[in-house]
Design an enzyme around this catalytic site. Structure first.
Site, PDB file in Angstrom:
ATOM      1  N   SER A  61       0.820  -1.217   0.000  1.00 40.20           N
ATOM      2  CA  SER A  61       0.000   0.000   0.000  1.00 40.20           C
ATOM      3  C   SER A  61       0.854   1.267   0.000  1.00 40.20           C
ATOM      4  O   SER A  61       0.439   2.296  -0.539  1.00 40.20           O
ATOM      5  CB  SER A  61      -0.925   0.000   1.221  1.00 40.20           C
ATOM      6  OG  SER A  61      -0.178  -0.103   2.422  1.00 40.20           O
ATOM      7  N   ASP A 232      -2.279   7.541  10.288  1.00 40.37           N
ATOM      8  CA  ASP A 232      -2.517   6.270  10.980  1.00 40.37           C
ATOM      9  C   ASP A 232      -1.242   5.635  11.503  1.00 40.37           C
ATOM     10  O   ASP A 232      -1.276   4.512  12.032  1.00 40.37           O
ATOM     11  CB  ASP A 232      -3.237   5.285  10.052  1.00 40.37           C
ATOM     12  CG  ASP A 232      -2.454   5.001   8.777  1.00 40.37           C
ATOM     13  OD1 ASP A 232      -1.327   5.513   8.648  1.00 40.37           O
ATOM     14  OD2 ASP A 232      -2.979   4.281   7.904  1.00 40.37           O
ATOM     15  N   HIS A 235       0.857   4.683   7.002  1.00 44.97           N
ATOM     16  CA  HIS A 235       0.940   5.217   5.647  1.00 44.97           C
ATOM     17  C   HIS A 235       1.619   6.590   5.635  1.00 44.97           C
ATOM     18  O   HIS A 235       1.669   7.282   6.655  1.00 44.97           O
ATOM     19  CB  HIS A 235      -0.464   5.303   5.030  1.00 44.97           C
ATOM     20  CG  HIS A 235      -1.059   3.953   4.771  1.00 44.97           C
ATOM     21  ND1 HIS A 235      -1.971   3.369   5.622  1.00 44.97           N
ATOM     22  CD2 HIS A 235      -0.852   3.066   3.763  1.00 44.97           C
ATOM     23  CE1 HIS A 235      -2.317   2.185   5.151  1.00 44.97           C
ATOM     24  NE2 HIS A 235      -1.642   1.974   4.027  1.00 44.97           N
TER      25      HIS A 235
END
Length: 681
Positions: A61, A232, A235
């Site tokens: 990600s 968070d 990320h």
């Protein structure tokens, strides 16, 4: 952190620091800030010359975040990022760019087959750049176990042989894992610790450090400096992604685009024929200077020895002739200039010395200025001149202006709008003083060239040239003094004349002033004393000059037609053959020199008719009138700064208006009376 020799690309990918908030400075090289147009131009340029823009982001990600940030910079349309555990593809036919994201969050058999399939495919179908990296999913799924780390090392070792075989067609960029903010992580991610990330990064360094892939270490340092911005804890923030993409584009594009402020991953320019000839000339001067120096020392020793043993011979002198002294001085001066130019070339056009981008801080800007100002208090001189804005005074003003210009460019202060606007006012003031000084000289001396000496076949030309005070010699000396360093820099650095824009600007307006005064009828101080009608002729000259300047400004076609005419074109265009930069600089201060000449003309008229008398050291005007003039000057100069804060986007147009130029020049005239106010008897 170890650094590989003079490889600026390795420096860019390995190390750097934050000189200020959200400003990344790579170790040892300069990083260009790519805009959308810059990035698209790079892609288009590479494809135009037969290259490929097939870039693949392979990973988890975080790599997906980097992918979306990258394509949004090169795409004309905004592409919203989204969470997708699948492959994503982007293609732009206008710039011949294909960018893919392949979802492979773990180093396992699926990633192995990706590299294997690339190896067995045609070279033209492989990506030419792969940005990859993975570790977090392995830590999360296996709860940070040691067995998972060992499996990671085995799988990575298996992939390395394919990475090595792809080196001819594909550049692999493996990203080290950025640290996390552990206190912000969700409970299901609590096993992802910075200690675990360091273990995996060490495995990558040990295994891939000797492979054909490039290790991308700087994103880890960037994220470490801005980790508090992560929402968070896992990320990457927007600022981190922006800097990472800038680093990526500097690696990918700099060698193709050759930006002056992008030296990372940029091969130094090959020397041109003109540069080689210039270097050879200075080398000959250096060798000649050394030979002459040795010869003069030998001659001196022999002369002393002869006089000691035999005494001086009849009429012989051991002192070198004047011609020999002149040759020696010229050759040694050229040799010194050559050494200075060689140092400049090493600093600016090679990777011999490390470089950094300019980063503005108030301390960097004001500290050298304050230091030199304090130092100047200990080196003051008195002057016997009493005229308004006399040579000593205007030279000192120009010196301070040049100091500010130097500090301004050295510290990158052009990014600060108020300083930029004040510097523009100072440039205009410099041109105003130039117009005033040159007009005063030609008005007083009244000699514009060899014309009056050529009426009888130029028989008196030699005598005229050796006269110290002649108009043509004055013109050539001024142009030589202004342009010597710049022209030599153009030869040595392979840069166009307009690259050093300030000297061309000052030289051009000096020639305009000279032509205005030299064209028939000649108007000088002696001529107006014998015939007052010459005042009217001078006014006509000013009207013609302002009209011509206005025509050049109003008609861009006419402007380009004149300044793009050969052989003068080379003096007004940049390396891309564009005249835009010259037109922009020219039109900003197009009336400043004229207003300086007008002020000098008005001053001469007032002195002629005894409206003012500055032949003494007493005040010209009363203190009240001087303070009023000074206040008007402050308001005139301040109007530009005030307006620049209100109209950031339209300031250039505001400064271009003749009314604003007149207000600023009246402000300068008002400020000049502060010297009148503080005259001492």
């Amino acid at each position: 952190m170890k650094h590989a020799g003079n490889d600026s690309c390795e420096w860019l990918l390995s190390d750097g620091r934050f000189p200020g908030y959200n400003t990344w400075q790579p170790y040892g090289c300069m990083m260009h800030k790519y805009t959308k147009s810059d990035a698209r131009m790079c892609m288009h340029y590479i494809s135009y010359w037969g290259g490929r823009n097939h870039i693949t982001f392979l990973g988890d990600s975080r790599i997906r975040q980097l992918y979306f940030e990258f394509i949004n910079l090169i795409s004309n349309k905004e592409i919203k990022s989204h969470k997708a555990h699948s492959d994503i593809h982007f293609q732009d036919e206008q710039i011949s760019a294909r960018v893919d994201f392949l979802w492979h969050p773990m180093v396992n058999i699926s990633m192995y087959y990706v590299y294997k399939n690339w190896l067995f495919s045609e070279p033209g179908t492989r990506p030419n750049l792969v940005v990859t990296g993975s570790a977090l999913w392995c830590i999360k799924v296996n709860n940070g176990s040691e067995e998972a780390l060992e499996n990671y090392k085995v799988n990575l070792t298996t992939i390395v042989r394919y990475i090595n075989k792809l080196k001819q067609s594909t550049k692999i960029l493996w990203t080290l894992q950025e640290p996390v903010v552990e206190e912000k992580l969700d409970k299901n991610r609590s096993m992802i610790t910075n200690e675990q990330i360091d273990y995996y990064n060490k495995a990558v360094l040990d295994i891939l450090g000797i492979s054909e892939s490039k290790l991308w270490k700087s994103p880890r340092l960037v994220a470490q400096g801005l980790n508090k911005e992560s929402e968070d804890g896992l990320h990457l923030s927007k600022n981190v992604l922006y800097l990472d993409v800038q680093i990526l584009l500097n690696m990918y594009c700099n060698n193709e685009m050759n930006y002056h402020d992008g030296t990372c991953c940029n091969t130094p320019e090959p020397a041109t024929t003109l540069q080689i000839i210039t270097a050879a000339f200075f080398l000959v001067c250096l060798v000649s200077a050394i030979a002459l120096l040795l010869y003069r020392r030998k001659l001196c020793r022999n002369g002393i020895k002869t006089r000691t043993e035999n005494g001086p011979r009849n009429g012989q002198s051991t002192v070198p002739p004047e011609t020999s002294d002149a040759v020696f001085d010229v050759v040694t001066s050229l040799a010194k200039l050559g050494l200075i130019m060689a140092y400049f070339y090493l600093c600016d056009r090679t990777n011999f010395f490390m470089k950094e981008n300019k980063y503005f801080t108030r301390v960097n800007f004001f500290l050298p200025f304050a230091y030199i100002m304090i130092l100047g208090f200990f080196f003051t001189e008195k002057t016997d001149k009493t005229s308004v804005m006399h040579r000593d005074q205007t030279d000192e003003w120009k010196g301070w202006m040049q100091l500010v210009f130097l500090i301004y460019h050295l510290t990158g202060a052009s990014k600060v709008l108020p300083l930029y606007m004040h510097i523009r006012v100072l440039v205009s003031s410099y041109l105003f003083l130039s117009g005033y000084g040159h007009f005063t000289y030609f008005w007083t001396k009244g000699d514009y060239g060899p014309f009056r000496y050529c009426k009888n076949g130029c028989r008196q030309w030699v005598c005229y040239w050796h006269m110290r005070k002649n108009g043509l010699r004055r013109v050539l000396e001024v142009l030589f003094r202004l342009n010597l360093l710049v022209i030599v820099l153009c030869f040595v650095m392979n840069r166009p004349y307009q690259f050093y824009y300030f000297v061309p600007l000052v030289s051009f307006w000096f020639i305009v002033c000279y032509v205005t005064m030299a064209m028939w009828p000649h108007v000088t101080q002696p001529s107006v004393e014998s015939n007052t009608r010459h005042y009217f002729y001078m006014v006509i000259k000013f009207v013609i000059l302002i009209t011509v300047i206005s025509l050049f400004y109003l008609s861009e076609v006419f402007f380009e037609k004149v300044f793009l005419t050969r052989p003068f074109k080379g003096m007004f265009v940049m390396s891309d053959d564009s005249i835009h930069e010259w037109r922009f600089r020219w039109q900003l201060d197009r009336y400043s020199v004229v207003f300086g000449m007008l002020f000098a003309f008005g001053y001469q008229v007032m002195v002629r008719y005894q409206l003012i008398n500055d032949s003494h050291k007493e005040n010209l005007f009363s203190k009240h009138l001087s303070w009023i003039s000074f206040s008007v000057g402050v308001l005139g100069i301040g109007s530009s700064s005030k307006s620049s804060r209100r109209f950031r986007e339209d300031w250039s147009e505001f400064h271009l208006s003749p009314l604003q130029s007149a207000v600023e020049d009246l402000g300068r005239i008002g400020l000049s009376f502060i010297s009148v106010l503080f005259k001492v008897q």
